[in-house]
Scaffold this motif. Structure first.
Motif, PDB file in Angstrom:
ATOM      1  N   GLU C 172      -5.595   4.614   5.057  1.00 16.35           N
ATOM      2  CA  GLU C 172      -4.769   5.819   5.141  1.00 16.35           C
ATOM      3  C   GLU C 172      -4.968   6.513   6.490  1.00 16.35           C
ATOM      4  OE1 GLU C 172      -2.315   6.676   3.378  1.00 16.35           O
ATOM      5  OE2 GLU C 172      -2.631   5.169   1.816  1.00 16.35           O
ATOM      6  N   LEU C 173      -6.224   6.480   6.975  1.00 15.61           N
ATOM      7  CA  LEU C 173      -6.489   7.048   8.297  1.00 15.61           C
ATOM      8  C   LEU C 173      -5.669   6.294   9.353  1.00 15.61           C
ATOM      9  CD1 LEU C 173      -8.330   9.177   9.665  1.00 15.61           C
ATOM     10  CD2 LEU C 173     -10.030   7.392   9.993  1.00 15.61           C
ATOM     11  N   PHE C 174      -5.600   4.982   9.187  1.00 15.47           N
ATOM     12  CA  PHE C 174      -4.824   4.135  10.103  1.00 15.47           C
ATOM     13  C   PHE C 174      -3.337   4.467   9.984  1.00 15.47           C
ATOM     14  CE2 PHE C 174      -2.929  -0.235  10.882  1.00 15.47           C
ATOM     15  CZ  PHE C 174      -3.037  -0.157  12.257  1.00 15.47           C
ATOM     16  N   ASN C 175      -2.835   4.554   8.748  1.00 16.22           N
ATOM     17  CA  ASN C 175      -1.444   4.938   8.515  1.00 16.22           C
ATOM     18  C   ASN C 175      -1.114   6.241   9.238  1.00 16.22           C
ATOM     19  OD1 ASN C 175      -0.109   3.005   7.054  1.00 16.22           O
ATOM     20  ND2 ASN C 175      -0.613   3.848   5.048  1.00 16.22           N
ATOM     21  N   GLN C 176      -2.038   7.227   9.102  1.00 11.23           N
ATOM     22  CA  GLN C 176      -1.780   8.536   9.698  1.00 11.23           C
ATOM     23  C   GLN C 176      -1.878   8.484  11.213  1.00 11.23           C
ATOM     24  OE1 GLN C 176      -4.459  11.264   7.698  1.00 11.23           O
ATOM     25  NE2 GLN C 176      -3.623  10.677   5.700  1.00 11.23           N
ATOM     26  N   ALA C 177      -2.870   7.744  11.740  1.00 10.01           N
ATOM     27  CA  ALA C 177      -3.086   7.713  13.190  1.00 10.01           C
ATOM     28  C   ALA C 177      -1.949   6.973  13.890  1.00 10.01           C
ATOM     29  CB  ALA C 177      -4.418   7.064  13.500  1.00 10.01           C
ATOM     30  N   ALA C 178      -1.425   5.887  13.275  1.00  9.33           N
ATOM     31  CA  ALA C 178      -0.414   5.083  13.949  1.00  9.33           C
ATOM     32  C   ALA C 178       0.987   5.391  13.450  1.00  9.33           C
ATOM     33  CB  ALA C 178      -0.722   3.599  13.755  1.00  9.33           C
ATOM     34  N   GLY C 179       1.110   6.311  12.497  1.00  6.48           N
ATOM     35  CA  GLY C 179       2.418   6.663  11.975  1.00  6.48           C
ATOM     36  C   GLY C 179       3.067   5.539  11.182  1.00  6.48           C
ATOM     37  N   ILE C 205      -6.755  -5.966   4.418  1.00  9.33           N
ATOM     38  CA  ILE C 205      -7.751  -5.091   3.783  1.00  9.33           C
ATOM     39  C   ILE C 205      -8.614  -4.511   4.903  1.00  9.33           C
ATOM     40  CG2 ILE C 205      -9.594  -4.864   2.072  1.00  9.33           C
ATOM     41  CD1 ILE C 205      -8.886  -7.493   0.894  1.00  9.33           C
ATOM     42  N   PHE C 206      -8.940  -3.218   4.797  1.00  8.65           N
ATOM     43  CA  PHE C 206     -10.049  -2.685   5.574  1.00  8.65           C
ATOM     44  C   PHE C 206     -11.300  -2.956   4.753  1.00  8.65           C
ATOM     45  CE2 PHE C 206      -6.859  -0.468   8.015  1.00  8.65           C
ATOM     46  CZ  PHE C 206      -7.449  -0.268   9.246  1.00  8.65           C
ATOM     47  N   ASP C 207     -11.808  -4.168   4.856  1.00  7.57           N
ATOM     48  CA  ASP C 207     -12.843  -4.633   3.937  1.00  7.57           C
ATOM     49  C   ASP C 207     -14.223  -4.189   4.413  1.00  7.57           C
ATOM     50  OD1 ASP C 207     -13.808  -5.910   1.740  1.00  7.57           O
ATOM     51  OD2 ASP C 207     -13.410  -7.945   2.456  1.00  7.57           O
ATOM     52  N   ASN C 208     -15.156  -4.006   3.445  1.00  5.69           N
ATOM     53  CA  ASN C 208     -16.538  -3.763   3.852  1.00  5.69           C
ATOM     54  C   ASN C 208     -17.046  -4.999   4.589  1.00  5.69           C
ATOM     55  OD1 ASN C 208     -16.457  -1.305   2.611  1.00  5.69           O
ATOM     56  ND2 ASN C 208     -17.521  -1.990   0.768  1.00  5.69           N
TER      57      ASN C 208
END
Lengths: 165, 501, 326
Positions: C172-179, C205-208
């Protein structure tokens, strides 16, 4: 075998109540749509299923009790004589509830011992001395197996005393 | 490395004294916890996990694996003798296994269940060695869409495990599905029916349901019978009565083969597992049988097939674990954790990087199953003797084990309360002719279906069309439709035939 | 011997008296009995992998056994609640993590207050996330991914271990940062999500890092970026999100030790010294780093500040992404 119709109706009534509250709960969670199901959709479907088929059973029950007692499903052999010992059933049910609700507050050995005594003395009419021996053995054996060998952190004493034993 | 070389290497590891010893400890312990109601293999493995950190990784895995499939053997024993499933996967065994015991065939049921488990263990070990990693690819073909369709097929057939009225069975399916929705919704995180208790947000543990609905409700049923000392079951008197006869073997052979295949396949799929496998096998046998009316009343096919299936599923689960590093269920997840803590990461390269671990573990399944058979057969006599314990001691003890077992699942006192409430509810339902078996199966299948269904819609950009566009799921859905409309079709067919002749 | 007699006497006198004396007895010589660390997750997970070797070494330093007790449930909430309500004597502490301390509270009401009910002891370690796609995917880099996601809005998707998991937050952080509008597909735990990425059912996936590493090494997953501040020793060729121009893009899960509020400062000091000392031992450090942990112990005040910052950061992400429950 005669079935106490009152018991059956109580169960069916409870099921209807559960189904109704399930539907209410599902609605407040939100059903969503077929394309995007909400958190309430599956509980809702389940409740409707329960409601419809409990009603179905109820209708059948009403019809058949007006004529002949409903034939029992399942294995008749082992269930014969069930419902013949309400006193013992009550003792067991009470013992189980007692153990469940005191498991944490009294600690497991005491809770289990109390429940066993109720089952043995009130339920099975075992002599007090014999019941005490069985209880003691059972508590020691389970303690050794679960707490000693398997390290299950069973609550041993009431919470205020924890840390001192 | 050829299969023969690999197996030679594997046996050189698993037949070492040290590993034979750990294998023996594992299968013995597994049988023991399988017998005890409540304390299933998941709880046992998590309790013993710290011990394994000091062991060789291969020995640790061999021991933990032994607990897992050993529990499948042990879980059947109390299911057959007392209708108390020693662990959740043995619920199906209660149906016909206990019915056989009631007819005085407890020894036969125990013997056949041990043999079916053994045969399935050997067959699936061979399958792992031969197809191994290739079979793991199968898991990939089953995405959310296919999983949803497969589980729907299971749900359509749930009522078939009941012998009672169809309406009552369907009501229990509804109740099982409803109970399964307790807990946090996996998409939104919203709590559903948790009454503000954080412990409930993970839902009700299946072991609690199995213990309450079968174990404790059986204890209550025994208490409600007339007379002081209840004779539990007719006792077999001679050894001959304890062994399956020629007819039993003939009727069981094919179910064991089919059960092994079904179990192996479902064990590989993520979220599959032993209980679903035994259910699928039971349904298959009932459908294929020429005597479906005997099911639920002591049909040996309904015991042998599912027993083979649950053991095969337990072993099939090792394929994704060892060759992908992916756990197919909670138990293999624990084993993965144990290996990771030891610094071993299972994955596609494990068979090449660490062949002693890979093949050592696989061949240990062979030796372990042999040990279990040798261990179980002489003990048959002893287990049947359990029934000589007076009922007034046995009943309270079963109750006691259920309570402590419930606590040990997550060290949670609330689980003790839940198991008792479920037990009382189970007894009330039973009195009113509601069969708990469809409830338990629906409880297991429901959440898998909900997850897969909602994931599929998220993947399919919000259109249910996706279920028809994929060949596997379209086929499975066609099967569902066929199953649902079968009664109508059959009637139509009969009418058409009647008109023609 | 004397102490035993005194204790037996106390027990006989009654619970009230014992309660009154308990804090005194505890303050005299901490620890005088075993210390329990509650792990609010099931056994065998990464929390377990971190705490078990640490507990063993802490026990050497404290001179008392340190026992681990798993109290799983509600992604850590059950165990945290249990410790919040435990006596504040330092004998029951918890391995807290990002979820119940900094994220869940933004999504729903918690049965405890992450700040008021706990005293931080020390930060222990963090686990970075790694952005992975299936190796057959046409996406070779983060710019590729952004371009594809912009070309097909709402048609790419990411898997996560469930609502509020670090996989979801990072995405979600990625979604928000890159629009972007990459769709969330939740799973129950990380492993089933991995299966569906292996089967190419989901996009990314932003996997562990630790569970993802074997699949990266075997060539099944293609790593595009890591979410830690610096590159990872296990993946030296994979850039960080910060290098790729996403300022302050740090997203991973982390763990730290906490005690119930009201625990005496001297006890916190003792526990901090034991944990920090153990984590600075090279042998333990090397083994944890090898498993993908960033080991970074510090003072209680450091940890308290870190929790505040994380809570604020993820609170905003949760709000913007509308992951809030109710």
């Amino acid at each position: 075998m005669p079935r106490p119709a009152a018991a059956v109706w109580t169960v069916q009534g409870t099921l209807l109540l559960v189904a109704a509250s399930g539907i209410v709960g599902a609605t407040s969670l939100g059903w969503g749509s077929g394309d995007a199901p909400g958190p309430g959709m599956f509980p809702g479907i389940a409740s409707v299923l329960l409601l419809v088929f409990t009603l179905g059973g109820l209708v059948r029950q009403l019809r058949s009790t007006s004529r002949t007692p409903a034939p029992a499903a399942g294995d008749e052999a082992g269930e014969a004589g069930e419902g013949a010992n309400p006193a013992r059933l009550l003792a067991y049910a009470a013992a189980l509830l007692l153990a469940a609700f005191t498991f944490e507050s009294l600690g497991y050995p005491l809770a289990i011992a109390l429940a066993l005594m109720v089952m043995l003395v009130a339920g099975e009419r075992v002599r007090l001395a014999k019941a005490l021996v069985i209880t003691l053995l059972a508590v020691v054996a389970t303690w050794g197996l679960f707490a000693g060998l398997l390290d299950v952190p069973l609550p041993m004493v009431p919470p205020p005393l924890r840390g001192f034993f | 490395m050829g299969v023969i070389d690999a197996l030679t290497l594997g046996f050189s590891v698993s037949l070492s004294w040290q590993n034979l010893y750990f294998c023996f400890i594992g299968v013995t312990l597994g049988t023991a916890v399988g017998v005890l109601p409540g304390l299933g293999p998941t709880a046992t493995i998590s309790l013993l996990l710290p011990l394994t950190f000091k062991m060789e990784p291969v020995s640790a895995l061999i021991m933990l694996a032994g607990i897992f499939y050993g529990a499948m053997y042990g879980g059947s024993i109390t299911s057959i003798l007392m209708r108390v499933p020693g662990e959740a996967a043995s619920v199906i065994t209660c149906l016909d296994g206990h019915a056989m015991a009631r007819k005085g065939r407890a020894g036969v049921a125990l013997g056949m269940s041990a043999f079916a488990s053994f045969a399935a263990g050997i067959l699936s070990t061979i399958a792992i060695a031969v197809v191994g990693p290739l079979a793991a690819q199968l898991a990939f073909a089953f995405g959310p869409v296919e999983r949803a369709a497969l589980v729907l097929l299971g749900l359509v057939m749930v009522t078939m495990i009941s012998t009672g009225s169809r309406a009552n069975a369907l009501a229990m399916v509804g109740l099982g599905l409803l109970l399964a929705t307790i807990g946090a919704d996996f998409v939104t995180g919203m709590d559903r029916f948790t009454f503000g208790r954080a412990e409930l947000s993970d839902g009700i543990n299946i072991a609690l349901l199995a213990m309450g609905m079968f174990g404790l409700s059986e204890v209550l049923a025994m208490a409600d019978k007339a007379g002081g000392a209840v004779r539990l079951l007719p006792q077999p008197k001679r050894l001959v009565e304890m062994l399956p006869n020629r007819e039993d073997w003939r009727r069981s052979a094919l179910p064991i083969g089919r059960g092994s295949a079904i179990g192996f396949f479902l064990g590989i799929l993520p979220g599959g597992g032993a209980l679903i496998a035994s259910f699928a096998s039971y349904i298959a046998e009932k459908k294929l049988s020429r005597r479906p009316q005997e099911f639920g009343h002591g049909a040996i096919e309904g015991l042998a097939g599912p027993e083979a299936a649950n053991n095969a599923a337990a072993q099939g689960a090792f394929i994704p674990l060892l060759s992908l590093g992916i756990p197919a269920n909670a138990i293999t997840a624990l084993m993965l954790g144990a290996l990771m803590i030891q610094g071993v990461t299972p994955g596609p390269k494990l068979a090449l990087d660490n062949p002693t671990l890979y093949w050592g573990t696989i061949t240990s399944l062979f030796t372990g199953n042999l040990m279990l058979l040798v261990l179980n057969l002489p003990l048959l006599w002893l287990f049947v003797m359990l029934l000589r314990i007076p009922q007034y001691v046995l009943s309270p003890l079963i109750a006691l084990f259920c309570l402590i077992g419930a606590f040990s699942l997550a060290n949670s006192p609330l689980d003790v309360v839940l198991v008792v409430l479920l037990g009382l509810a189970g007894y009330a339902l039973r009195k009113a002719d509601y069969d708990p078996a469809p409830l338990v199966i629906a409880f297991v299948l429901g959440p898998i279906f909900e997850k897969a269904f909602r994931q599929s819609l998220l993947l399919g950009y919000g259109s249910p069309r996706i279920f028809l566009e994929r060949p596997i799921s379209a086929t499975l859905l066609a099967c569902c439709l066929l199953m649902l409309s079968w009664p109508l079709l059959r009637r139509a067919l009969a009418a058409w035939r009647a008109r023609r002749s | 011997m004397h102490r035993k007699i005194i204790r037996a006497g106390l027990a006989a006198v009654g619970a009230a008296l014992i309660l009154a004396l308990a804090p005194l007895a505890a303050a005299q010589s901490f620890p005088s009995r075993p210390v329990r660390i509650i792990v609010p997750y099931p056994p065998g997970g990464s929390a377990d992998a971190l705490i078990r070797p640490l507990a063993q070494r802490m026990s050497d330093k404290l001179g008392q056994p340190v026992v681990i007790e798993n109290k799983p449930g509600a992604n850590g909430v059950v165990g945290m609640e249990y410790v919040a309500k435990s006596p504040p004597d330092g004998y029951t502490i918890v391995l807290g993590a990002i979820g119940p301390l900094s994220v869940t509270g933004a999504m729903q009401k918690l049965p405890f207050d992450p700040v008021k009910d706990f005293l931080p002891i020390t930060f222990v370690a963090s686990v970075p996330n790694v952005l992975v796609v299936n190796s057959v995917s046409p996406v070779k880099s983060v710019p590729d991914l952004v371009a594809l996601a912009k070309a097909k809005p709402g048609q790419l998707n990411y898997g996560s271990a469930g609502p509020g998991s670090s996989n979801q937050l990072a995405a979600e952080l990625f979604n928000q940062a890159a629009g972007l509008t990459i769709v969330h597909v939740p799973y129950k735990g990380g492993a089933p999500a991995q299966v569906d990425l292996l089967g190419n059912q989901i996009t990314l996936i932003f996997d562990n890092l630790p569970p993802s590493l074997p699949h990266i090494k075997s060539g099944s997953f293609r790593p595009l970026a890591v979410t830690s501040r610096a590159r990872q020793p296990s993946l030296p060729d994979v850039p960080t999100m910060i290098e790729l121009g996403y300022a302050r893009f740090e997203a991973g899960s982390w763990f730290g030790l906490l005690a119930p509020a009201g625990t005496p400062p001297a006890v916190i000091e003792t526990l901090n010294a034991a944990a920090v000392g153990a984590l600075r031992e090279p042998e333990l450090r090397t083994s944890l780093v090898g498993q993908g942990f960033d080991v970074n112990p510090g003072t209680p005040a450091d940890f308290a500040r870190f929790i505040r910052e994380e809570t604020e950061k993820w609170g905003n992400v949760v709000k913007v992404a509308k992951i809030t429950v109710q």
